[in-house]
Design an enzyme around this catalytic site. Sequence first.
Site, mmCIF file in Angstrom:
data_model
loop_
_atom_site.group_PDB
_atom_site.id
_atom_site.type_symbol
_atom_site.label_atom_id
_atom_site.label_comp_id
_atom_site.label_asym_id
_atom_site.label_seq_id
_atom_site.Cartn_x
_atom_site.Cartn_y
_atom_site.Cartn_z
ATOM 1 N N PRO A 105 -53.458 -64.016 -48.286
ATOM 2 C CA PRO A 105 -53.544 -62.657 -48.856
ATOM 3 C C PRO A 105 -54.718 -61.875 -48.285
ATOM 4 C CG PRO A 105 -52.973 -64.204 -50.564
ATOM 5 C CD PRO A 105 -53.266 -65.030 -49.333
ATOM 6 N N CYS A 106 -54.432 -60.608 -47.979
ATOM 7 C CA CYS A 106 -55.396 -59.822 -47.200
ATOM 8 C C CYS A 106 -56.088 -58.722 -47.990
ATOM 9 C CB CYS A 106 -54.666 -59.177 -46.018
ATOM 10 S SG CYS A 106 -53.386 -57.987 -46.524
ATOM 11 N N GLN A 107 -55.717 -58.525 -49.262
ATOM 12 C CA GLN A 107 -56.189 -57.333 -49.970
ATOM 13 C C GLN A 107 -57.705 -57.193 -49.996
ATOM 14 O OE1 GLN A 107 -53.872 -59.447 -51.003
ATOM 15 N NE2 GLN A 107 -52.114 -58.386 -51.894
ATOM 16 N N PHE A 109 -59.785 -58.079 -47.740
ATOM 17 C CA PHE A 109 -60.320 -57.768 -46.419
ATOM 18 C C PHE A 109 -59.903 -56.382 -45.939
ATOM 19 C CE2 PHE A 109 -59.723 -62.528 -46.013
ATOM 20 C CZ PHE A 109 -61.059 -62.826 -46.190
ATOM 21 N N SER A 110 -58.798 -55.867 -46.471
ATOM 22 C CA SER A 110 -58.204 -54.640 -45.966
ATOM 23 C C SER A 110 -59.077 -53.419 -46.220
ATOM 24 C CB SER A 110 -56.830 -54.424 -46.612
ATOM 25 O OG SER A 110 -56.289 -53.176 -46.252
#
Length: 317
Positions: A105-107, A109-110
């Site tokens: 999951p990237c949230q 880092f985004s």
Amino acid sequence: MSCVNICLDKNTVNGYLYIELVNLKNMKNKKIEMKILSLFDGMSCGQLALKKAGIKYDKYFASEIDKYASKVATDNFPNTINLGNVKSISGVNLPEIDLLLAGSPCQGFSSAGKKLGFEDDRSKLFFEFLRILKEVKPTYFLLENVKMSKENQDAISQELGVEPLSINSSLFSAQNRNRLYWSNIPNINRKIRDSNIGWGDIRQFNVESNFYYSRKGLAWIAQREKKTGKKLSIWADNDKCQMIEASHWKSYSNQRFFGIKDKNGLRYITPIECERAQTVPDNYTSSVSNSQRYKMLGNGWTVDLIAYLLKGIKKEK
């Protein structure tokens, strides 16, 4: 490695020891198929990419907790072995794994999120990937994530011992989608030939009426244009479409300020167009609702890009 069967049988000629060579030629020519473990598997873009890359596999273990994404995966690949929550997986209980895939999951880092980095609970799941990587010791691994701060990128690189490749999906599809890929797969840093695919190559015609903006939607767009002085983005056929995101199901928002014009009016992107932008087969996700289709496609991978990276395995062999 040679193999022999040694048998002593009093009924054999003169009771001598027989050494029976197993058919080594057949063993040598037998194709050994890979065992894959895919963490945060989603709708199983990994299996689509393996298929496109021409890589055969014997077992595909997946870790996914979203029931809709899992349904799409098993609808298309019934032999998928879903292990459930990544936190419950113990690598020591798995067979030898040849390839470990993950798009954690990237949230956190985004740049579109709160930029909490590793302080975000979802981004901390990277360490589950790292734990399992150390437990299963695969021959190859591939980790995908969003563009992020150099500090977070360097921290991941240090843990994995490799620097990431930054690749835009626009080289393979009709969308702009810049992502980082960490991998020990050989031959992945080779020159990529631009596919030159534009929005006009994936757009649908004769779209159903429910995909057109309502009066309320058009009023919101007009108000937004007046407030910001920014005109709604209308994609031309040779344009790249905006990155496919999980929140596309909202139809329109400050982040998704675009439209598609045709003879029937102004509309937004359809699930099939999202599939095409991610180089996923038409209607691959059709067994779930449109809102769920948008979400999983936004969270998924650009399949042709992943297939390109995986082909490095075939080149080594």
